[in-house]
Design a protein around this motif. Structure first.
Motif, PDB file in Angstrom:
ATOM      1  N   ASP A  66      61.071  35.204   1.538  1.00 29.60           N
ATOM      2  CA  ASP A  66      60.039  34.338   0.925  1.00 29.60           C
ATOM      3  C   ASP A  66      60.037  32.998   1.310  1.00 29.60           C
ATOM      4  O   ASP A  66      61.373  32.422   0.728  1.00 29.60           O
ATOM      5  CB  ASP A  66      59.797  34.573  -0.573  1.00 29.60           C
ATOM      6  N   CYS A  67      59.316  32.074   1.916  1.00 28.55           N
ATOM      7  CA  CYS A  67      58.993  30.765   2.475  1.00 28.55           C
ATOM      8  C   CYS A  67      58.012  30.016   1.471  1.00 28.55           C
ATOM      9  O   CYS A  67      56.933  30.663   1.389  1.00 28.55           O
ATOM     10  CB  CYS A  67      58.976  30.620   3.691  1.00 28.55           C
ATOM     11  N   LEU A 101      63.982  40.779   0.719  1.00 28.75           N
ATOM     12  CA  LEU A 101      63.107  39.846   0.480  1.00 28.75           C
ATOM     13  C   LEU A 101      63.168  38.735   1.755  1.00 28.75           C
ATOM     14  O   LEU A 101      64.398  38.400   1.722  1.00 28.75           O
ATOM     15  CB  LEU A 101      62.989  39.444  -0.881  1.00 28.75           C
TER      16      LEU A 101
END
Length: 194
Positions: free
Chosen positions: A193-194, A191
């Protein structure tokens, strides 16, 4: 000389210049700000110098890359902070001209002013399951986004670890993630995710 022949000469010179590859300095030092045994390499585009500082607890490594430019990375400065003791900073400078990438190790000065953003703060080594924490980290400078990462990474010392972490990142770091790093290689992503 007529304007036609002057224009023709300029076009000919431009075509002649593009027919020959650029010569760039080439070296990679995973654990130092100086390269030993620099050589020369022919590149189809620009030359690049990349500087990286990787800090993780007792591990504090500075790395330097010189060689052909990855054009999508030119001018980028990536910055990531997880907990208060895990940071990655990387800078890519590109240039055009034979052996123009003779730059020294360089990272822009760190901006330590809080920017008003707080992110979840978690860091777990040895797992790529979600790292839980009820703590937050105060983001600083250009780190204007929160990030969550889980995956397997090859460290500058060639050891491999699973990581799960949350923290602060700047837009360049998020956009190019591991593509911008010099001495840290992503082996498997679970993963980002920003």
């Amino acid at each position: 000389m007529s304007s036609f022949s002057t224009t023709g000469l300029l076009v000919f010179c431009a075509l002649l210049g593009s027919a020959f590859p650029l010569k760039c300095i080439s070296c990679l030092s995973k654990t130092s700000t100086e390269c030993e045994g620099e050589s020369e390499i022919e590149c189809p585009g620009n030359c690049m110098t990349g500087s990286q500082h990787f800090h993780n607890g007792d591990v504090d490594v500075k790395s330097l890359y010189k060689g052909c430019a990855n054009e999508s990375l030119c001018g980028l400065f990536g910055s990531l902070t997880q907990e208060n003791d895990v940071t990655i900073r990387v800078n890519a400078v590109c240039c055009s001209g034979d052996k123009c990438n003779d730059d020294e190790f360089f990272l822009p000065k760190e901006d330590t002013e809080p920017n008003g953003l707080s992110c979840p703060n978690a860091y777990c080594k040895g797992t790529n399951e979600e790292c839980e924490s009820d703590q937050e980290i105060e983001c600083k400078g250009s780190e204007t986004q929160c990030v969550e990462y889980r995956g397997r990474v090859k460290n500058p010392d060639d050891s491999e670890d699973d990581y799960s972490a949350k923290g602060c990142i700047n837009p360049d770091g998020c956009k190019f993630n591991f593509g911008i790093l010099i001495a840290v290689e992503e082996l498997e992503r679970i993963l980002l995710d920003c």
